[in-house]
Design a protein around this motif. Structure first.
Motif, PDB file in Angstrom:
ATOM      1  N   TYR A  15      -2.600  14.611   7.516  1.00 26.52           N
ATOM      2  CA  TYR A  15      -2.058  14.409   8.874  1.00 26.52           C
ATOM      3  C   TYR A  15      -1.261  15.615   9.363  1.00 26.52           C
ATOM      4  O   TYR A  15      -0.539  15.500  10.354  1.00 26.52           O
TER       5      TYR A  15
ATOM      6  N   LYS B 180       0.835  -1.198   0.000  1.00 34.60           N
ATOM      7  CA  LYS B 180       0.000   0.000   0.000  1.00 34.60           C
ATOM      8  C   LYS B 180       0.875   1.256   0.000  1.00 34.60           C
ATOM      9  O   LYS B 180       0.451   2.313  -0.424  1.00 34.60           O
TER      10      LYS B 180
ATOM     11  N   ARG C   4       6.567   1.766   4.592  1.00 34.16           N
ATOM     12  CA  ARG C   4       7.259   3.064   4.540  1.00 34.16           C
ATOM     13  C   ARG C   4       8.785   2.942   4.623  1.00 34.16           C
ATOM     14  O   ARG C   4       9.508   3.594   3.878  1.00 34.16           O
TER      15      ARG C   4
ATOM     16  N   SER D 246       1.942   2.981  12.337  1.00 32.86           N
ATOM     17  CA  SER D 246       2.864   3.381  11.278  1.00 32.86           C
ATOM     18  C   SER D 246       3.679   4.576  11.746  1.00 32.86           C
ATOM     19  O   SER D 246       3.282   5.281  12.672  1.00 32.86           O
TER      20      SER D 246
ATOM     21  N   MET E 160      -1.702   7.259  -2.666  1.00 31.61           N
ATOM     22  CA  MET E 160      -2.831   7.978  -2.083  1.00 31.61           C
ATOM     23  C   MET E 160      -3.269   9.140  -2.977  1.00 31.61           C
ATOM     24  O   MET E 160      -4.101   9.961  -2.575  1.00 31.61           O
TER      25      MET E 160
ATOM     26  N   ARG F 288      -0.410  13.723   2.346  1.00 34.68           N
ATOM     27  CA  ARG F 288       0.017  13.577   3.744  1.00 34.68           C
ATOM     28  C   ARG F 288      -0.023  14.891   4.533  1.00 34.68           C
ATOM     29  O   ARG F 288      -0.495  14.911   5.659  1.00 34.68           O
TER      30      ARG F 288
ATOM     31  N   TYR G   9       3.317   6.282   0.370  1.00 33.62           N
ATOM     32  CA  TYR G   9       2.031   6.936   0.629  1.00 33.62           C
ATOM     33  C   TYR G   9       1.934   8.279  -0.089  1.00 33.62           C
ATOM     34  O   TYR G   9       1.403   9.243   0.447  1.00 33.62           O
TER      35      TYR G   9
ATOM     36  N   ILE H 227      -2.828   6.988  12.393  1.00 29.93           N
ATOM     37  CA  ILE H 227      -2.054   5.855  11.871  1.00 29.93           C
ATOM     38  C   ILE H 227      -1.620   4.895  12.968  1.00 29.93           C
ATOM     39  O   ILE H 227      -0.752   4.063  12.783  1.00 29.93           O
TER      40      ILE H 227
HETATM   41  N1  LIG Z   1      -0.938   6.497   4.812  1.00 31.99           N
HETATM   42  C1  LIG Z   1      -0.283   6.808   6.042  1.00 31.99           C
HETATM   43  C2  LIG Z   1       0.029   5.671   6.912  1.00 31.99           C
HETATM   44  C3  LIG Z   1      -1.026   4.639   7.061  1.00 31.99           C
HETATM   45  C4  LIG Z   1      -0.415   3.325   6.842  1.00 31.99           C
HETATM   46  C5  LIG Z   1      -1.393   2.281   6.450  1.00 31.99           C
HETATM   47  N2  LIG Z   1      -1.984   1.593   7.574  1.00 31.99           N
HETATM   48  C6  LIG Z   1       0.848   7.781   5.844  1.00 31.99           C
HETATM   49  O1  LIG Z   1       0.990   8.353   4.827  1.00 31.99           O
HETATM   50  O2  LIG Z   1       1.605   8.045   6.722  1.00 31.99           O
END
Ligand SMILES: N[C@@H](CCCC[NH3+])C(=O)O
Ligand SMILES: Cc1ncc(COP(=O)(O)O)c(C=O)c1O
Length: 422
Positions: free
Chosen positions: A323, A65, A284, A207, A381, A319, A377, A167
């Motif tokens: 976040y 992912k 990651r 994460s 995303m 991101r 990500y 996360i």
């Molecule tokens: N997508 C998130 C983390 C989530 C990881 C998937 N469970 C990020 O960019 O930090």
């Protein structure tokens, strides 16, 4: 200056390079926004897990992912990795990339029956089951196919991973996994179902984790359970400790994979579980610092608040908007001129569309900037919000450059839409 992604991403002769290739040259050839990845950074990151596990039965399942481009999957498959997937779509990508479904673990709280069938037919290594109800559904799907589904129960150890609340996944208030207090009875339930074969135990606590202690706490909870489950007569073959290891975006200092694994192996040995097969699901930490997102400055709006408007936006990298994540932003060819603070923002019609705030930069329209740590990500995303085609992706391997995804074209974005007949 040591950039995240160094030595693969660095300044050479006053220009940002990925491996041996100047990023500006790539932007000239492929346009912007452009995701650029270092293949050797990915290989090195995979090797850091594998080397630390050498001599022990193990499988590193890349959590795709984070970045699911077929060439990225191919790179990890060639490095001997398996994959952690969360959808039938991701399984289809593994197969298209030449990956081995027998090295796939299938996670996720809401697998459909069709996805379960697809994964059983492909012969995945294991289903990480996230609820008791899912055990019944999976068993019935497997019985209908005349097979037994290999299962591992994802246990929620209720451990604070000390990461962003969005996360964190291993707290009792999160939707993921089976509460550790209920896990023993869930294992009994699984062992009694005709379509299942218990093979392991799994946990994944979150994460961008930058500390060792949550991993060790989770491991202790998992080992307590392994002991209880085996006492109940249900053998556990592998232990899957998930992913979640953080990377440096700014000043974080997460442990290196080798250090984390060294500590986990020590605890496993101390508790008499050193012989067990270990699985990990890093995402990651395998790809995040292997990539940058290259963007061009469209226009500058200096003022009380100064905006540097670039051609990448929240649809290319969500991101920061999602976040309030910090991503490093650097010039592809630094100017030797005074800097000033700029809010680096995209063209999308949202005030939340920002990539970086108050960044000290010396920039002019037409310059290229690189958003660092964008290997994870970012593209996965990305969206088409504002009918913005997603950017191209390029993989650099030494001095070789591979276009691994073409830039989307606008007509593709509405190709499936239909006008209503009058
Ligand atoms: N997508 C998130 C983390 C989530 C990881 C998937 N469970 C990020 O960019 O930090
Ligand atoms: C089940 C599972 N495994 C692995 C990962 C990979 O996490 P990370 O990219 O933080 O290593 C995730 C995402 O958090 C996940 O949900």
């Amino acid at each position: 200056m040591n950039l995240p992604g160094s030595p693969w991403i660095a300044y050479t002769d006053g220009e940002l390079v990925v491996e041996d290739v100047p990023v500006n040259r790539l932007a000239d050839e492929y346009g912007t926004p452009l995701y650029v990845y270092s293949r050797n950074a990915m290989r090195t990151a995979a090797a850091s897990y594998q080397d630390a596990l050498a001599g022990r039965p193990h499988l590193v399942c890349y959590a795709m992912k984070a970045n699911s481009n077929l060439a990225v999957l191919q790179t990890f498959a060639e490095a001997g990795c398996g994959f952690d997937i969360v959808s039938g779509g991701e399984l289809a990508r593994v197969i298209a990339a030449g990956g081995d479904p027998g090295k796939v673990v299938f996670s996720g709280v809401g697998k459909t029956r069709a996805e379960m069938r697809q994964a059983l037919q492909a012969g995945v290594r294991c289903f990480n089951v996230e609820s008791e109800a899912e055990l019944d559904v999976l068993s019935s799907v497997a019985v209908a196919l005349g097979v037994r589904a290999p299962v591992s129960l994802r246990v929620n150890p209720d451990v604070d991973a000390k990461t962003h609340p969005y996360i964190s996944t291993g707290l009792k208030g999160n939707k993921f996994g089976i509460a550790h207090q209920q896990a023993l009875s869930a294992y009994r339930h699984a062992a009694a179902l005709p379509g299942l074969r218990v093979v392991g135990i799994d946990c994944h606590i979150g994460s961008q984790i930058t500390e060792l202690s949550p991993y060790l706490d989770a491991l202790d909870r998992v080992l307590d359970l392994v002991e209880a489950v085996e006492l109940a007569g249900i053998p556990i073959r592998h232990i899957d400790l998930g992913g979640g290891l953080g990377i440096t975006y700014t000043d974080e200092e997460p442990p290196e994979a080798g250090v984390l694994i060294g500590q986990l192996l020590k605890r496993l040995d101390e508790r008499g579980h050193g012989h067990r097969e270990l699985l990990f699901e890093p995402g990651r930490s395998l790809v995040g610092n292997a990539g940058v997102l290259v963007t061009e400055v469209l226009v500058l709006k200096p003022g009380a608040k100064s905006f540097c408007i670039v051609d990448a936006a929240m649809n290319d990298l969500v991101r920061p908007a999602m976040y309030e994540a910090y991503m490093g932003i650097v010039p592809c060819k630094p100017r030797h001129e005074p800097t000033r603070p700029w809010d680096v923002v995209g063209p999308v019609c949202e005030s939340g569309d920002w990539l970086g705030r108050e960044r000290e930069l010396a920039v002019k329209a037409g310059d290229r900037l690189a958003v660092l740590s964008s290997g994870a990500y970012a593209m996965t995303m990305a969206s088409n919000y504002n009918t913005r085609p997603r950017g191209a992706e390029v993989m650099v391997d030494g001095s070789s450059v591979h276009l691994i995804r073409e830039r989307e074209q606008v007509p593709q974005l509405f190709a499936g839409e239909k006008l209503i007949r009058r």
